[in-house]
Design an enzyme around this catalytic site. Structure first.
Site, PDB file in Angstrom:
ATOM      1  N   SER A  96      71.030  -4.232  19.092  1.00  0.00           N
ATOM      2  CA  SER A  96      71.136  -3.742  17.708  1.00  0.00           C
ATOM      3  C   SER A  96      69.827  -3.039  17.365  1.00  0.00           C
ATOM      4  O   SER A  96      68.794  -3.683  17.173  1.00  0.00           O
ATOM      5  CB  SER A  96      71.393  -4.897  16.747  1.00  0.00           C
ATOM      6  N   LYS A 171      77.148  -1.261  13.045  1.00  0.00           N
ATOM      7  CA  LYS A 171      76.535  -2.583  13.212  1.00  0.00           C
ATOM      8  C   LYS A 171      75.607  -2.896  12.041  1.00  0.00           C
ATOM      9  O   LYS A 171      75.549  -4.033  11.564  1.00  0.00           O
ATOM     10  CB  LYS A 171      75.754  -2.644  14.527  1.00  0.00           C
ATOM     11  N   LYS A 239      65.134  -8.156  11.162  1.00  0.00           N
ATOM     12  CA  LYS A 239      64.981  -6.832  11.775  1.00  0.00           C
ATOM     13  C   LYS A 239      66.161  -5.931  11.424  1.00  0.00           C
ATOM     14  O   LYS A 239      65.999  -4.764  11.065  1.00  0.00           O
ATOM     15  CB  LYS A 239      64.837  -6.995  13.287  1.00  0.00           C
TER      16      LYS A 239
END
Length: 294
Positions: A96, A171, A239
């Site tokens: 990701s 995502k 993150k």
């Protein structure tokens, strides 16, 4: 069946690589820190001594590492994927990362005649173990079609979302939804307990109605037991919220509720909870309510 190099044997990568080996693929795994290949070896795979060794004869190279810097570290340079994989190989990045990192990687790989798909996943450790991940894919449709037999060994919902970077954008939206959902569930748990309601009974009935969600189903036991063994670490969700916040700012999409969720995750990481499962947002909700912390 394909010869697959799998780079990154962490919480998610290890069971994914093992599932590929069990599906009959020849899998060579590599991890930056040693001692992570036991599950892969038990499933019939092999541990490689270097990235170069892993990718040299691979039809497919898969990466599953934490963030953009790690993707760049394994992809570029004399010891990286692009310099050592054979022409015509297909690189599937399940990490990701930022959409722009994926776009840049695809451009650099094209110069080496290496095809790239950005293919981040959702479903957490349990989904990886069970081989039922949701995989959102960006890149050429023909490459997605070619990758399907590999993706089917690790995922259940496989969707081509558009050109390079599109998988990462979807995502990012996924992580936004999960973060807000986790925070709402955490607040509901505190509300229910402070009201004296049987929490297990309440979560069971909520899960069967409109409030039900994959988040509630997957994390219910963690919440009941206060077991925050990481299936997906808060620091990684932190993150990801940085990625979605930055991407949304770029396209001019305000995220008022998402911004609050991002700050609550940041607060949890700042308190030292970054290595816990992201369901540990419950600890922050408890702190705000004045109970539950030792």
């Amino acid at each position: 069946m394909s010869t697959i190099a799998f780079i990154g044997l962490g919480i998610m990568g290890s069971p994914m690589a093992a599932n590929l080996a069990r599906a009959g693929h020849t899998v060579l795994g590599w991890n930056r820190s040693p001692g992570k290949a036991d599950a892969l070896i038990a499933a019939g795979g092999t541990e490689a001594a270097s990235i170069a060794e892993a990718v040299r004869d691979a039809d497919v190279v898969i990466t599953m590492v934490p963030a953009s810097p790690q993707v760049e570290a394994v992809a570029y340079g004399p010891d990286g994927i692009l310099e050592n994989a054979r022409a015509g190989a297909l690189l599937i990045d399940h990490s990701s990362i930022t959409p722009q990192t994926s776009i840049d990687l695809a451009k650099a790989a094209a110069d080496k005649d290496i095809r790239v798909l950005d293919a981040p996943v959702s479903g957490g450790e349990a989904g990886a173990v069970e081989g039922v991940l949701s995989i959102m894919v960006g890149g050429d449709r023909a490459d997605f079609d070619a990758a399907r037999p590999v993706l089917e060994a690790v995922g259940k919902t496989l969707v081509h979302c558009g050109p390079h970077g599109a998988g990462q954008t979807v995502k990012a939206a996924n992580q936004l939804i999960v973060a807000v959902n986790l925070q709402a569930v955490a607040e509901a748990v505190v509300f229910l307990e402070k009201s004296g309601v049987d929490l297990a009974a309440a979560l069971e009935v909520l899960g069967g109605g409109l409030a039900g969600s994959a988040v509630l189903a997957r994390k219910k036991d963690n919440l009941l037991a206060r077991d925050f063994t990481p299936g997906f670490k808060l620091e990684l969700h932190h993150k990801d919220m940085g990625i979605v916040t930055d991407a949304a700012r770029t396209v001019g999409a305000p995220l008022p509720v998402g911004a609050v969720a991002a700050q609550l995750i940041a607060s949890a990481v700042a308190r030292g909870d970054g290595a816990l499962d992201h369901s540990a947002l419950l600890r922050g909700a408890e702190l705000l309510s004045g109970y539950g912390q030792e």
